[in-house]
Design an enzyme around this catalytic site. Structure first.
Site, PDB file in Angstrom:
ATOM      1  N   CYS A 130       0.811  -1.231   0.000  1.00  0.00           N
ATOM      2  CA  CYS A 130       0.000   0.000   0.000  1.00  0.00           C
ATOM      3  C   CYS A 130       0.841   1.276   0.000  1.00  0.00           C
ATOM      4  CB  CYS A 130      -0.951  -0.004   1.190  1.00  0.00           C
ATOM      5  SG  CYS A 130      -0.206  -0.634   2.700  1.00  0.00           S
ATOM      6  N   HIS A 243      -2.877   6.128   4.626  1.00  0.00           N
ATOM      7  CA  HIS A 243      -1.469   6.276   4.947  1.00  0.00           C
ATOM      8  C   HIS A 243      -0.998   7.658   4.474  1.00  0.00           C
ATOM      9  CE1 HIS A 243      -1.534   2.155   5.912  1.00  0.00           C
ATOM     10  NE2 HIS A 243      -0.876   1.642   4.895  1.00  0.00           N
TER      11      HIS A 243
END
Ligand code: A2P
Length: 348
Positions: A130, A243
């Protein structure tokens, strides 16, 4: 996209698996049938698919007969064991785990960056980490324009990256602390509520974590350029989704902050959200559920001749996992690549 496919989601009860089902539905993926698999624990459970529910079945080696495409998010061990059986049955796998990413037989793909790598695939395609995905979406256009020599990245990663159990641990610890109870640590080695852990995945012999080395190695593979040097520090923060990354790059040729803003505002999958005077910068709390990779705080690194700093945020469960996997599936379909030419490559 005229052909309709039988599609399986493996790990359908997990945080990413559920988002995969939602993404397939929301993007109207041309599936004639969608099947859901998880562990034996979940046999008979139901998961949402649009306004319907699908019954979950136990993953077994023989479930892939007649399945055209399987999207896996059930961890590395499950993928290592079952993906070869899927490919053997003629089912193309898009795998979200780290199991196949550095395997030379498997393309590692972010469609905005290297969709061409899908050509000639052998049945298993890897979805990158990710944190790598959102970084390469933002940096590839800059690399193409002025050649990146070095990337220094620090991540601030959400607990959903650890799956459902990470989300539950943060929730429970916050509750415990507000109620005067000692928080229990089951998923992380230390408390994650009101804390930061500079530790994601296991520590390796070089004292980096596996997560940090994934960012290094995957970036080189996706850029197809071993000359790009990458160094990473990955931290887990008490945020549920998205994130964030502080990224510093040194480039061969000069690119001003203004030029970078213009370039990135035209880049596929990127949204420039950058106006310090208006306090405009990307934040995890505001990027949840979004498809784009947000870039802000773009400024020149005044300590070197050719350098830029930026702040990159994306929804790790969406672009960092489910959406990227579904975009790979869409690209396979577009390129007429939903087929396995040699069914035995991964069983040998
Ligand atoms: P289950 O819910 O039955 O354990 P997350 O990353 O959110 O923890 O989700 C992990 C996903 O992977 C879940 O859907 C989980 O199913 C699935 N999973 C874990 N182990 C296996 C296994 N051995 N076989 C199939 N699915 C598995």
């Amino acid at each position: 996209m005229s052909k309709k496919l039988t599609v399986a989601v493996v790990g359908a009860t997990g945080a990413v698996g559920r988002e995969m089902l939602k993404t397939l539905h929301d993007r109207n993926f041309p599936a004639s049938q969608v099947l859901a698999f998880a562990s034996a624990r979940s046999e008979g459970a139901k998961v949402p698919f649009g306004d319907k529910e699908i019954v979950v079945h136990e993953l077994k080696e023989d479930v892939f007969n007649g399945v055209d495409l399987a999207i896996f998010s059930a961890g590395g061990a499950t993928s290592l064991k079952f993906s070869p059986h899927a490919a053997h049955a003629g089912c193309v796998v898009v795998d979200n785990s780290a199991a196949w990413r550095m395997d030379e037989r498997c393309p590692l793909v972010v469609p905005e960056v290297n969709a061409h790598a899908l050509e000639g695939h052998k049945g298993i395609i890897a979805n990158p980490n990710c944190s790598t995905i959102q970084m390469v979406v933002a940096l590839k256009p800059i690399h193409d324009a002025v050649t990146i020599k070095r990337i220094v990245v620090s991540t601030y990663q959400a607990v959903s990256g650890t799956g459902q159990k990470g989300i539950m641990e943060l929730e429970q610890q916050v509750r415990d602390m507000f109620n005067g109870r000692d928080p229990e640590c089951k998923t992380y080695p230390y408390r994650i509520a009101f804390n930061i852990l500079p530790h994601i995945d296991i520590f390796l012999d070089n004292d980096y974590t596996k997560e940090e080395m994934k960012m290094v190695n995957e970036t080189v593979k996706i850029f197809e350029d071993p000359s790009v040097k990458v160094t990473a520090t990955c931290a887990r923060v008490p945020v549920f989704y998205c994130h964030s990354e502080s990224v510093n790059i040194e480039t061969e040729k000069k690119m001003t902050a203004k030029e970078a803003r213009i370039l990135l505002s035209q880049a596929p999958g990127v949204r420039v959200f950058d106006n310090p005077r208006e306090l405009m910068y990307p934040m995890p709390g505001y990027c949840v559920g979004e498809d784009a990779t947000f870039v802000g705080r773009i400024r020149e690194d005044e300590s070197i001749d050719n350098g830029l700093n930026m702040w990159i945020v994306a929804d790790n469960v969406r672009k960092g996992a489910a959406l990227n996997a579904v975009q790979i599936a869409e690209e396979l379909l577009k390129r007429d690549l939903v087929r396995v030419t040699d069914r035995n490559v991964f069983l040998q």
